[in-house]
Design an enzyme around this catalytic site. Structure first.
Site: not given
Ligand code: 13P
Length: 258
Positions: A9-11, A102, A178, A212, A233
């Site tokens: 998930n690149w966000k 989110e 995150g 994470s 992420g």
């Molecule tokens: P992180 O891997 O940065 O914790 O993010 C996870 C996430 O929100 C994947 O959708």
């Protein structure tokens, strides 16, 4: 159907030019996962076309799939700024994240909206990756299971048992996203076991963990009997890191589910 499944998930990261660069770096690294795992890159809308072009050029569109990060449930019409499942399907998108924490927290997405998106995606032959997970407060109050069961039941209400078996569910504790602080493999496994029991059909569903996950903890997490992979992420932004995470996750899968 359960299978090893790793989605990036690149966000809100990467321009179209950076997307092309990422694809060129990731394709050779991902070749060894062919036939071994489903690998999906969930990119911002504007990056979906360049991503597909690069995968086609490299002949890798058969073993790397493309995912979107959100969708609207209507097919077309006066919905300024929105993108429909039909539009995504037309651009070779096979998966779409829905209900990410989110989006729930920052954009007011509710379980009812998630359910509509899930239904609309399935109608367009796109596999929804349905995100659920408890907040830190809910976790501290011992409400984790109650919360995730309610979320998944609400998201799947309109689905048949067979359709439930063909979605992907991502269990993402909100406090683990995150933060560098993942859930323990055992806890995540137990919570996912409850999700599998929450509705008929979910015992055969691919259910992944997010929050994470990184190359160091992927093996232990994926060795758990109920965890099929990860929604990633921070550790996916760099293609080398994401490939290392998949490699370790697959080792975990092979340790426990050969
Ligand atoms: P992180 O891997 O940065 O914790 O993010 C996870 C996430 O929100 C994947 O959708």
């Amino acid at each position: 159907m359960r299978e090893p499944f790793f989605a990036a998930n690149w966000k809100m990261n990467k321009t179209p030019a950076q997307t092309r660069e990422y694809a060129r770096a990731f394709v050779p690294l991902a070749d060894k996962f062919r036939e071994r795992a489903a690998v999906v890159l969930c990119a911002p809308f504007i990056d979906l076309v360049p991503l597909h072009e690069e995968l086609l050029l490299a002949d890798s569109d058969t073993y790397i799939d493309i995912g979107a990060q959100d969708v609207f449930w209507e097919t077309e019409g006066a919905f300024t700024g929105e993108i429909s499942p039909v539009m995504l399907a037309g651009e070779n998108v096979q998966y779409c994240i829905v209900g990410h924490s989110e989006r729930r927290r920052l954009f007011g997405e509710t379980d009812e909206m998630v359910a509509k998106k899930v239904f609309a995606l399935i109608a367009a032959d796109i596999v929804p990756i349905v995100c659920i997970g408890e907040t830190l407060e809910e976790n501290r109050m011992g409400k984790t299971r109650e919360r995730v069961i309610a979320q998944i039941q609400a998201s799947c209400t309109q689905l048949t048992e067979e359709q439930r078996g063909n979605i992907v569910i991502a269990y993402e504790p909100v406090w683990a996203i995150g933060t560098g602080m993942s859930d323990t493999p055992e806890n995540a496994n137990e919570t996912i076991a409850c999700i599998r029991d929450a509705a008929p059909g979910l015992s055969d569903t691919t259910i992944i963990y997010g929050g994470s996950m990184n190359p160091s903890n992927a093996r232990a997490l994926c060795a758990q009997p109920n965890i099929d992979g990860g929604l990633v992420g921070s550790s996916c932004v760099d293609p080398v890191n994401f490939a290392a995470l998949i490699e370790h996750g697959l080792q975990g899968w092979d340790d426990a589910k050969p």
